[in-house]
Design a protein around this motif. Structure first.
Motif, PDB file in Angstrom:
ATOM      1  N   PRO A   1     -45.252   1.293 -16.239  1.00  0.00           N
ATOM      2  CA  PRO A   1     -46.112   0.488 -15.361  1.00  0.00           C
ATOM      3  C   PRO A   1     -45.307  -0.593 -14.643  1.00  0.00           C
ATOM      4  O   PRO A   1     -44.451  -1.242 -15.245  1.00  0.00           O
ATOM      5  CB  PRO A   1     -47.142  -0.110 -16.313  1.00  0.00           C
ATOM      6  N   LYS A   2     -45.574  -0.771 -13.348  1.00  0.00           N
ATOM      7  CA  LYS A   2     -44.938  -1.835 -12.573  1.00  0.00           C
ATOM      8  C   LYS A   2     -45.665  -3.161 -12.773  1.00  0.00           C
ATOM      9  O   LYS A   2     -45.069  -4.220 -12.638  1.00  0.00           O
ATOM     10  CB  LYS A   2     -44.958  -1.491 -11.086  1.00  0.00           C
ATOM     11  N   VAL A   3     -46.963  -3.078 -13.048  1.00  0.00           N
ATOM     12  CA  VAL A   3     -47.788  -4.272 -13.226  1.00  0.00           C
ATOM     13  C   VAL A   3     -48.605  -4.130 -14.513  1.00  0.00           C
ATOM     14  O   VAL A   3     -48.860  -3.026 -14.986  1.00  0.00           O
ATOM     15  CB  VAL A   3     -48.744  -4.491 -12.026  1.00  0.00           C
ATOM     16  N   SER A   4     -49.034  -5.237 -15.035  1.00  0.00           N
ATOM     17  CA  SER A   4     -49.878  -5.235 -16.232  1.00  0.00           C
ATOM     18  C   SER A   4     -51.242  -4.624 -15.900  1.00  0.00           C
ATOM     19  O   SER A   4     -51.825  -4.925 -14.869  1.00  0.00           O
ATOM     20  CB  SER A   4     -50.030  -6.676 -16.724  1.00  0.00           C
ATOM     21  N   GLY A   5     -51.735  -3.746 -16.763  1.00  0.00           N
ATOM     22  CA  GLY A   5     -53.041  -3.120 -16.555  1.00  0.00           C
ATOM     23  C   GLY A   5     -53.044  -2.058 -15.471  1.00  0.00           C
ATOM     24  O   GLY A   5     -54.072  -1.809 -14.850  1.00  0.00           O
TER      25      GLY A   5
ATOM     26  N   GLN B   1     -49.700   4.717  -8.088  1.00  0.00           N
ATOM     27  CA  GLN B   1     -48.779   3.896  -7.295  1.00  0.00           C
ATOM     28  C   GLN B   1     -48.264   2.691  -8.087  1.00  0.00           C
ATOM     29  O   GLN B   1     -47.283   2.064  -7.694  1.00  0.00           O
ATOM     30  CB  GLN B   1     -49.460   3.389  -6.014  1.00  0.00           C
ATOM     31  N   GLN B   2     -48.931   2.369  -9.181  1.00  0.00           N
ATOM     32  CA  GLN B   2     -48.541   1.217  -9.981  1.00  0.00           C
ATOM     33  C   GLN B   2     -47.578   1.586 -11.113  1.00  0.00           C
ATOM     34  O   GLN B   2     -47.309   0.779 -11.988  1.00  0.00           O
ATOM     35  CB  GLN B   2     -49.793   0.543 -10.554  1.00  0.00           C
ATOM     36  N   PHE B   3     -47.073   2.802 -11.082  1.00  0.00           N
ATOM     37  CA  PHE B   3     -46.119   3.272 -12.079  1.00  0.00           C
ATOM     38  C   PHE B   3     -44.840   3.727 -11.384  1.00  0.00           C
ATOM     39  O   PHE B   3     -44.858   4.107 -10.219  1.00  0.00           O
ATOM     40  CB  PHE B   3     -46.692   4.461 -12.860  1.00  0.00           C
ATOM     41  N   ARG B   4     -43.743   3.685 -12.105  1.00  0.00           N
ATOM     42  CA  ARG B   4     -42.496   4.269 -11.602  1.00  0.00           C
ATOM     43  C   ARG B   4     -41.979   5.255 -12.643  1.00  0.00           C
ATOM     44  O   ARG B   4     -41.992   4.976 -13.844  1.00  0.00           O
ATOM     45  CB  ARG B   4     -41.457   3.216 -11.261  1.00  0.00           C
ATOM     46  N   PRO B   5     -41.534   6.417 -12.179  1.00  0.00           N
ATOM     47  CA  PRO B   5     -41.039   7.421 -13.125  1.00  0.00           C
ATOM     48  C   PRO B   5     -39.590   7.158 -13.515  1.00  0.00           C
ATOM     49  O   PRO B   5     -38.793   6.673 -12.709  1.00  0.00           O
ATOM     50  CB  PRO B   5     -41.151   8.722 -12.336  1.00  0.00           C
TER      51      PRO B   5
END
Length: 101
Positions: free
Chosen positions: A54-58, A63-67
């Motif tokens: 996750p790039k951000v909490s919650g 789009q809020q994740f990076r592989p």
């Protein structure tokens, strides 16, 4: 190799190899010997697990994740060694106008 990084599928981090080199050195050297002789089963070594961070909490949207791909440390050692050896010849092997592939 960088320390404090995510361990690969075997859960053995780079710090293990750095701190226990005197114990595993002969095994690593044997691995390199098999690699250069062409007798190493690279497909078994080149196993990776793709996971999403996750790039951000919650995070709840893709789009809020990076592989990232978690690879085994011995594979990273071989590729890092090859990279360092080829690095000094890169200017002679690759045209300055080439910028991809």
């Amino acid at each position: 190799m960088d320390v404090n990084r995510a361990p690969g599928p075997g859960n053995i981090p780079a710090e293990f190899y750095q701190h226990c080199l005197d114990i595993v050195k002969s095994d690593i050297m044997r691995l390199f010997s098999h690699f250069y002789a062409g007798t190493l089963d690279v497909q078994r070594l080149n196993y990776g697990v793709i996971t999403l961070l996750p790039k951000v909490s919650g995070a709840d949207r893709i789009q809020q994740f990076r592989p990232i791909c978690l690879l085994r440390c011995p594979y990273k050692l071989i590729t890092k060694t090859m990279d360092r050896r080829v690095e000094k010849y890169a200017d002679k092997l690759i045209s300055l106008s080439q910028n991809a592939f």
